[in-house]
Motif scaffolding. Structure first.
Motif, short mmCIF file in Angstrom:
data_model
loop_
_atom_site.label_atom_id
_atom_site.label_comp_id
_atom_site.label_asym_id
_atom_site.label_seq_id
_atom_site.Cartn_x
_atom_site.Cartn_y
_atom_site.Cartn_z
N THR A 206 0.80 -1.22 0.00
CA THR A 206 0.00 0.00 0.00
C THR A 206 0.83 1.28 0.00
OG1 THR A 206 -0.15 -0.09 2.43
CG2 THR A 206 -1.93 -1.12 1.16
N LEU A 331 -7.62 -3.71 1.09
CA LEU A 331 -6.64 -2.68 1.44
C LEU A 331 -6.91 -1.35 0.74
CD1 LEU A 331 -3.35 -4.81 1.34
CD2 LEU A 331 -4.75 -4.20 3.32
N MET A 333 -6.78 -0.74 -2.43
CA MET A 333 -5.96 -0.55 -3.62
C MET A 333 -6.83 -0.48 -4.87
SD MET A 333 -3.09 -3.34 -2.45
CE MET A 333 -2.11 -3.27 -3.95
#
Length: 483
Positions: A206, A331, A333
Motif C-alpha cells: 500500500t 486494502l 488498492m
C-alpha cells in the motif's frame, strides 16, 4: 482408583456451562439458517428439502456424537490413538487433492452422493490431539530445538497440504496454535514477529518498500534502546539516525540537482547501504558483549529486508488471482463493489441496516431477497446483524467469548498436561474461526471462506466442532470425576 475417591456423577463432573453455551450457539445458528433461506419457500424450519431441515439432521447427529464421546469412548483413547488419527486424516488431506471435487476453486471436498465431507475440518481435531500428546511428554521443552521442530512439523505439515487444496481460510486457523505454544513457554517475540511480518507485507503493497523498512528499523531501534542499559544516550543517537533516514527522500530531492549522476541514486539504495553497515555492527556488539538481543535484531533486519523485497513476487506469483483481488479491495488498492467486493459490501449493508435492535425475525430485506451470497454459510453473521441488530451481534460474540474463556479456565484447572494443552488448542481454533469470519463479514479481513463455528450451515463444520469441544469436555470430566 483409591477407595477414598468417589465418582462425583454427571452433575458435578461435566462442565454444563460449556455444554449449554454450545447448545445455544447451534440453536441460534439453526434459526438464522432458516431466516437466511425462508424466502426460498420451505414449509417449515424442519423441511428437509431445504438447508434448515438438513441442518436439523446435522444437529441431531452431532448430539449423538457428543453423547458417544462423553459416555462410550474412553478418554484415554484420544492420547493413545493421536498419531494414527493424525496420519489417517493427513492421508485424506492428500487424497482429496486427487480424488475430491472442486467447489469454488478449492479441491478440498469428498463427495458421496448428496453428502460432502471436508477433511480440513477434521484435521484441526487430529492436529490438536497430536500437539497435546507431543507437548505433554515428560521432559518436553519447547525452547529445545528438537522439541520445537516436532511441534512445528505437527502444525505445518497439514497446513501446507491444506494450502495445496487452495483452502486458505482453513490453513490460517493453524496460526492460532502459536498461542498454545506461547502458553507452554514459547517466546512471545514470535507472535510479535508474525504481526510485524503481516504489517510489512501490507505496507509494502500500500505504501512503498522504503516506508516498510523505516517501520522495521524504527521498531528495532526502540527495542534495542529499551534493552540498552544506557537508555537516554542510546535513545538520542538512534532517534537522530532514524529522523535523518526518514527525511532522506526529501533531503535528496532538494539537494540533488537535475542531471547529476546522484539523481540515479534512489533513497532506498542509501537505506540499504546503512542497513548493510548496521548488520555487522549488531553482530560485533552481540559477539563482544554476549548480547543475544543484538544478534536477533541483526537476523530480524535481514529477514525483514528479504520479506519486503519478496512481497511483489509473493503477491503476483504465489497468491491466486481471486486472492489478490480480495486483498486489493480490502486494502483499498482497488474499488470493485460489484465484483470481488460485492459480498463484503452487501454484508456490511445488511449488518448496518439492522441498527441497534434489528429488523426482527424474518424481517431482513437483504436476507429475504438474497443480496448476500453464502448467507447461510460463511456470511451467517450478517443475518444475525440484520435481523437481531447490534444487540444480537453482541449476544452471539459474548457467547463465543464466554466459550473461549471457559475452555481456557477449565484447561488451567487440569492436572494432566495433555488435557490442558488440548483445551488451549480448542480455544485457539474457535478464536481463529471467530476472528477471521466476523472480520470477513465486516470488511476487516479478506473473503477466504471459513465457517462461523456452530452457526454456519454444514455438517462437516458442525461435526468437527462438536467432536473438538466434546473431547475436551470428556477429558475434563475424567479429571473432575474423582476429586
Amino acid at each position: 482408583m483409591p477407595s477414598n475417591f468417589s465418582d462425583r456423577g454427571l452433575k458435578k463432573s461435566i462442565d454444563w456451562k460449556l455444554v449449554i453455551t454450545y447448545l445455544l450457539l447451534i440453536l441460534i445458528g439453526w434459526v438464522n439458517i432458516y431466516a437466511s433461506i425462508h424466502s426460498e419457500g420451505p414449509a417449515s424450519i424442519f423441511d428437509y428439502e431445504f438447508r434448515s431441515g438438513k441442518q436439523f439432521v446435522w444437529i441431531l447427529t452431532s448430539l449423538g456424537l457428543a453423547a458417544l464421546i462423553l459416555f462410550a469412548i474412553p478418554s484415554q483413547f484420544w492420547e493413545s490413538a493421536s498419531l494414527p488419527l493424525y496420519l489417517g486424516v493427513l492421508a485424506l488431506l492428500i487424497g482429496v487433492i486427487f480424488l475430491g471435487v472442486e467447489v469454488k476453486g478449492s479441491r478440498s471436498w469428498f463427495e458421496f452422493g448428496p453428502v460432502r465431507f471436508q477433511p480440513a475440518e477434521v484435521s484441526k481435531i487430529t492436529t490438536s490431539i497430536l500437539l497435546a500428546t507431543v507437548m505433554s511428554q515428560s521432559g518436553f521443552k519447547i525452547t529445545r530445538f528438537r522439541d520445537l521442530m516436532m511441534v512445528a512439523g505437527t502444525i505445518l505439515l497439514p497446513m501446507a497440504v491444506i494450502l495445496g487444496e487452495s483452502e486458505t481460510g482453513s490453513a490460517l486457523v493453524y496460526i492460532g496454535f502459536i498461542f498454545v505454544m506461547y502458553r507452554e513457554g514459547f517466546s512471545g517475540w514470535w507472535i510479535v514477529a508474525i504481526g510485524m511480518a503481516i504489517l510489512l507485507f501490507i505496507l509494502t503493497l500500500t505504501a512503498s518498500p522504503y516506508v516498510s523498512l523505516m517501520v522495521l528499523i524504527g521498531f528495532l531501534i526502540v527495542c534495542n534502546a529499551l534493552n540498552h542499559e544506557h537508555l537516554g544516550a542510546m535513545a538520542g543517537i538512534n532517534a537522530g539516525v532514524f529522523l535523518l533516514m526518514a527525511f532522506l527522500p526529501m533531503i535528496m530531492g532538494k539537494l540533488v540537482s537535475e542531471g547529476s549522476f546522484l539523481e540515479k541514486v534512489k533513497p532506498i539504495y542509501v537505506l540499504l547501504g546503512v542497513c548493510a553497515l548496521a548488520v555487522p555492527l549488531f553482530i560485533y556488539k552481540a559477539f563482544r558483549n554476549r548480547n543475544r538481543f543484538a544478534s536477533i535484531s541483526a537476523l530480524s533486519l535481514i529477514a525483514g529486508i528479504a520479506l519486503v523485497f519478496s512481497t511483489d513476487f509473493i503477491f503476483n506469483n504465489i497468491l491466486q488471482d481471486h486472492q489478490r483481488k480480495r486483498i486489493e479491495v480490502l486494502l483499498g488498492m482497488k474499488e470493485d463493489p460489484s465484483g470481488v467486493g460485492y459480498n463484503v459490501n452487501q454484508s456490511m449493508i445488511a449488518i448496518g441496516s439492522g441498527g441497534l435492535k434489528g429488523k426482527g425475525f424474518l424481517g431482513g430485506t437483504q436476507t429475504t431477497f438474497g443480496f448476500v451470497p453464502e448467507q447461510s454459510t460463511d456470511f451467517i453473521f450478517c443475518t444475525v446483524g440484520e435481523e437481531w441488530g447490534f444487540i444480537g451481534c453482541l449476544v452471539v460474540i459474548s457467547l463465543y467469548v464466554f466459550l473461549i474463556l471457559r475452555l481456557i479456565s477449565d484447561a488451567e484447572q487440569c492436572r494432566e498436561a495433555f488435557t490442558r494443552i488440548y483445551g488451549y488448542c480448542v480455544a485457539a481454533c474457535v478464536f481463529m474461526h471467530l476472528f477471521i469470519n466476523v472480520g470477513m463479514t465486516i470488511g476487516l479481513m479478506p473473503v477466504i471462506g471459513i465457517p462461523l463455528p456452530m452457526l454456519s450451515y454444514g455438517g462437516s463444520s458442525l461435526w468437527a466442532f462438536t467432536i473438538l469441544i466434546f473431547i475436551f469436555i470428556a477429558l475434563y470430566r475424567q479429571e473432575k470425576k474423582y476429586y
